[in-house]
Design an enzyme around this catalytic site. Structure first.
Site, PDB file in Angstrom:
ATOM      1  N   ARG A 126       0.858  -1.184   0.000  1.00 42.17           N
ATOM      2  CA  ARG A 126       0.000   0.000   0.000  1.00 42.17           C
ATOM      3  C   ARG A 126       0.890   1.228   0.000  1.00 42.17           C
ATOM      4  O   ARG A 126       1.718   1.402   0.889  1.00 42.17           O
ATOM      5  CB  ARG A 126      -0.921   0.026   1.215  1.00 42.17           C
ATOM      6  CG  ARG A 126      -2.110   0.987   0.997  1.00 42.17           C
ATOM      7  CD  ARG A 126      -2.918   1.205   2.262  1.00 42.17           C
ATOM      8  NE  ARG A 126      -2.120   1.942   3.207  1.00 42.17           N
ATOM      9  CZ  ARG A 126      -2.000   1.619   4.502  1.00 42.17           C
ATOM     10  NH1 ARG A 126      -2.604   0.589   5.000  1.00 42.17           N
ATOM     11  NH2 ARG A 126      -1.247   2.355   5.298  1.00 42.17           N
ATOM     12  N   GLU A 145       4.905   7.069   2.253  1.00 40.03           N
ATOM     13  CA  GLU A 145       5.730   5.874   2.380  1.00 40.03           C
ATOM     14  C   GLU A 145       5.065   4.762   1.601  1.00 40.03           C
ATOM     15  O   GLU A 145       3.905   4.862   1.207  1.00 40.03           O
ATOM     16  CB  GLU A 145       5.888   5.447   3.852  1.00 40.03           C
ATOM     17  CG  GLU A 145       4.550   5.086   4.500  1.00 40.03           C
ATOM     18  CD  GLU A 145       4.666   4.194   5.725  1.00 40.03           C
ATOM     19  OE1 GLU A 145       5.750   3.648   6.002  1.00 40.03           O
ATOM     20  OE2 GLU A 145       3.630   4.015   6.404  1.00 40.03           O
ATOM     21  N   ASN A 147       4.083   0.720   2.121  1.00 41.38           N
ATOM     22  CA  ASN A 147       4.018  -0.354   3.103  1.00 41.38           C
ATOM     23  C   ASN A 147       4.075  -1.674   2.359  1.00 41.38           C
ATOM     24  O   ASN A 147       3.177  -1.977   1.571  1.00 41.38           O
ATOM     25  CB  ASN A 147       2.706  -0.276   3.883  1.00 41.38           C
ATOM     26  CG  ASN A 147       2.546   1.075   4.572  1.00 41.38           C
ATOM     27  OD1 ASN A 147       3.078   1.287   5.646  1.00 41.38           O
ATOM     28  ND2 ASN A 147       1.829   1.990   3.957  1.00 41.38           N
ATOM     29  N   SER A 152      -3.360  -4.905   2.571  1.00 40.72           N
ATOM     30  CA  SER A 152      -4.562  -5.746   2.440  1.00 40.72           C
ATOM     31  C   SER A 152      -4.408  -6.808   1.350  1.00 40.72           C
ATOM     32  O   SER A 152      -3.395  -6.879   0.688  1.00 40.72           O
ATOM     33  CB  SER A 152      -5.757  -4.851   2.153  1.00 40.72           C
ATOM     34  OG  SER A 152      -6.627  -5.473   1.260  1.00 40.72           O
ATOM     35  N   LYS A 268      12.074   2.822   5.205  1.00 41.90           N
ATOM     36  CA  LYS A 268      12.164   4.252   4.892  1.00 41.90           C
ATOM     37  C   LYS A 268      13.545   4.611   4.357  1.00 41.90           C
ATOM     38  O   LYS A 268      13.690   5.522   3.548  1.00 41.90           O
ATOM     39  CB  LYS A 268      11.783   5.062   6.119  1.00 41.90           C
ATOM     40  CG  LYS A 268      10.302   4.850   6.450  1.00 41.90           C
ATOM     41  CD  LYS A 268       9.817   5.595   7.660  1.00 41.90           C
ATOM     42  CE  LYS A 268       8.296   5.521   7.759  1.00 41.90           C
ATOM     43  NZ  LYS A 268       7.776   4.244   8.297  1.00 41.90           N
ATOM     44  N   LYS A 327      12.368  10.890  10.459  1.00 40.07           N
ATOM     45  CA  LYS A 327      11.782   9.557  10.590  1.00 40.07           C
ATOM     46  C   LYS A 327      12.806   8.495  10.961  1.00 40.07           C
ATOM     47  O   LYS A 327      13.791   8.308  10.259  1.00 40.07           O
ATOM     48  CB  LYS A 327      11.142   9.133   9.252  1.00 40.07           C
ATOM     49  CG  LYS A 327      10.008  10.018   8.800  1.00 40.07           C
ATOM     50  CD  LYS A 327       9.282   9.363   7.637  1.00 40.07           C
ATOM     51  CE  LYS A 327       8.078  10.177   7.226  1.00 40.07           C
ATOM     52  NZ  LYS A 327       7.273   9.480   6.204  1.00 40.07           N
ATOM     53  N   GLU A 331       7.747   1.396  11.838  1.00 39.04           N
ATOM     54  CA  GLU A 331       6.425   1.386  11.219  1.00 39.04           C
ATOM     55  C   GLU A 331       5.376   1.431  12.302  1.00 39.04           C
ATOM     56  O   GLU A 331       5.647   1.153  13.459  1.00 39.04           O
ATOM     57  CB  GLU A 331       6.222   0.076  10.427  1.00 39.04           C
ATOM     58  CG  GLU A 331       7.243  -0.202   9.359  1.00 39.04           C
ATOM     59  CD  GLU A 331       7.142   0.754   8.208  1.00 39.04           C
ATOM     60  OE1 GLU A 331       6.021   1.233   7.919  1.00 39.04           O
ATOM     61  OE2 GLU A 331       8.175   1.059   7.602  1.00 39.04           O
ATOM     62  N   GLY A 332       4.153   1.745  11.893  1.00 38.69           N
ATOM     63  CA  GLY A 332       3.034   1.570  12.798  1.00 38.69           C
ATOM     64  C   GLY A 332       2.546   2.842  13.463  1.00 38.69           C
ATOM     65  O   GLY A 332       1.651   2.791  14.296  1.00 38.69           O
ATOM     66  N   ARG A 413      -7.636   7.871   4.576  1.00 35.00           N
ATOM     67  CA  ARG A 413      -7.662   8.037   6.033  1.00 35.00           C
ATOM     68  C   ARG A 413      -7.568   9.521   6.350  1.00 35.00           C
ATOM     69  O   ARG A 413      -6.800  10.245   5.714  1.00 35.00           O
ATOM     70  CB  ARG A 413      -6.489   7.301   6.677  1.00 35.00           C
ATOM     71  CG  ARG A 413      -6.594   5.785   6.574  1.00 35.00           C
ATOM     72  CD  ARG A 413      -5.335   5.122   7.081  1.00 35.00           C
ATOM     73  NE  ARG A 413      -4.182   5.585   6.317  1.00 35.00           N
ATOM     74  CZ  ARG A 413      -2.924   5.347   6.673  1.00 35.00           C
ATOM     75  NH1 ARG A 413      -2.654   4.681   7.769  1.00 35.00           N
ATOM     76  NH2 ARG A 413      -1.922   5.790   5.924  1.00 35.00           N
TER      77      ARG A 413
END
Ligand code: ADP
Ligand code: MG
Length: 437
Positions: A126, A145, A147, A152, A268, A327, A331-332, A413
């Site tokens: 994603r 970024e 992912n 999904s 990253k 950064k 992640e997360g 989002r």
């Protein structure tokens, strides 16, 4: 507000109250669900996943641009995952100071040394974007970024004939609040007669094994595909046994989604390396239009490696911290550093190799839109909101052949602009829909 929800609607308190009730019920009826924070491992108490009351305007041209660049991004991630020299070079400085990336890299090296047991690669990515608003009123799509881990599933399961001989194993977290997101995928697989099982690292530690042909068995069942929804954060690896379990799965014949090298391709640090001149050209040697298509979505990314280039980044960040995001390789959500805190952190690490654990990125400035964020226990109030568009990509490679490479959907989002960071699971952003304008 330009082309968004009219102000008369946004400010009509009676209407908003009515819509709030209808919208929450609609979310429950349609299965937009999450387990509660208090009881993340039980479905006795579920609630709606947080979402916006209104869809957010997204310019159609930019939306289509994001969909169009997804298959080139899939190809890029896959090419990086197959280029050990590039990964080694790109991650060398990170590995030197970041233990988590170093451990993942060691698994990657061990797999390379042993030779990969499985020639089928299943990629689910994603790529996330924000719209950078320029002074002349135009806006451009910039990648936040990509992912490569825990995105999904999409409808690609039917492409996996092997799967019928065994099961798909979802490697899930201890806390299973987001189970409904995964249940959709499990249901799709079951509908196609593909059994799924849900296992934790602990199950793999206790009962996981490989047979002579490196077939993976967990709790007595052969696993054809490991779909990782857990394992992207250091805290997921609670013991050496957990690391052993990851290695066991990587060494196995099972198709991994993602495999260890694809996991590393999503870091990253790799994102920052790709922004350097000439690097994209190396992966797409005779395709200048693809290079251009991908590069158009890059924001400014800067190295903090030791040396004159990294020194320049430090000076630039200290002079104008508000222009940037700092950064770490995590992640997360909730790990990035903004504003004056950038100066605090950089002052502490700028003269040591510790700074190599970070990259610096231009801050992207989307236009805020007003909306209402619906979330359990939070009183409804109008907020200034920023949105992040995610585009899902799926691909299957067998040996050297890309068997499929598709763009398989999107996600918008939205969060209140007072938060710099954060995703849906982190409790900051909520689910939204693009209103194409
Ligand atoms: P994570 O791996 O934690 O999701 P991200 O790079 O996606 O890390 O950053 C988390 C959040 O921080 C994003 O969802 C976005 O809201 C914000 N963010 C990250 N990079 C930028 C940027 N360059 N400009 C503006 N906001 C950013
Ligand atoms: Mg993110």
């Amino acid at each position: 507000m330009a082309q968004g929800i009219p102000n008369e609607v946004l400010m009509n308190a009676t209407l908003i109250k009515d819509l709030e009730d209808v919208a929450k019920d609609a979310a429950l009826l349609r299965g937009v669900l999450m387990r509660s924070q208090e009881t993340p491992n039980s479905s006795e108490l579920v609630t709606y996943a947080p979402f916006t009351l209104f869809p957010t305007p997204v310019p159609k041209a930019v939306f289509l641009q994001a969909l169009a660049v997804q298959t080139p991004y899939n190809t890029l991630v896959d090419k990086i995952s197959q280029d050990p020299d590039f990964l080694q070079e790109a991650l060398a400085s990170t590995i030197a100071v970041d233990d988590f990336t170093a451990r993942l890299f060691r698994i990657h090296q061990q797999i390379l040394k042993e030779g990969r047991s499985q020639s089928v690669v299943l990629g689910l990515n994603r790529s996330d974007y924000m719209l950078d608003q320029r002074e002349d009123g135009s806006s451009s799509l910039k990648q936040i970024e990509i992912n490569t881990f825990a995105a999904s599933f999409g409808g690609l399961s039917s492409r996996m004939p092997d799967v019928h001989r065994a099961v798909v194993m979802f490697l899930v977290e201890e806390s299973q609040r987001n189970i409904f997101d995964q249940r959709y995928i499990e249901n799709e697989l079951w509908k196609r007669n593909i059994p799924t099982i849900r296992k934790r690292f602990d199950n793999v530690c206790k009962t996981g094994s490989l047979d002579q042909e490196k077939r993976l068995f967990v709790d007595g069942q052969e696993v054809a595909v490991v779909y990782f929804r857990n394992g992207y954060m250091p805290q997921n690896y609670i013991s050496e046994k957990t690391w052993d379990a990851r290695l066991l799965m990587e060494r196995s014949l099972a198709v991994k989604c993602p495999d260890i090298s694809t996991h590393l391709a999503g870091t990253k640090k790799v994102q920052q390396m790709l922004a350097r001149p000439g690097v994209l050209e190396k992966f797409f040697p005779n395709q200048p239009q693809v290079v251009e298509q991908i590069r158009a979505t890059f924001a400014g990314l800067y190295t903090l490696d030791m040396g004159p280039e990294g020194d320049k980044t430090v000076i630039m960040a200290l002079a104008t911290p508000d222009r940037f995001v700092l950064k770490p390789q995590r992640e997360g959500g909730g790990n990035n550093i903004y504003g004056s805190e950038i100066c605090q952190v950089l002052e502490g690490v700028k003269d040591s190799t510790e700074r190599m654990a970070y990259i610096l990125m231009d801050k992207i400035h989307p236009t805020p839109f007003q909306n209402y964020l619906l979330r359990r226990h939070a009183p409804l109030k109008i907020s200034n909101c920023l949105s992040e568009l995610g585009v899902f990509g799926a691909y299957v490679r067998q040996g050297k052949d890309m068997v499929m490479n598709e763009c398989v959907g999107h996600l918008l989002r939205t969060k209140s602009s007072e938060h710099s960071d954060g995703g849906v699971a982190a409790g900051v952003a909520v689910l939204d829909n693009p209103l194409l304008v």
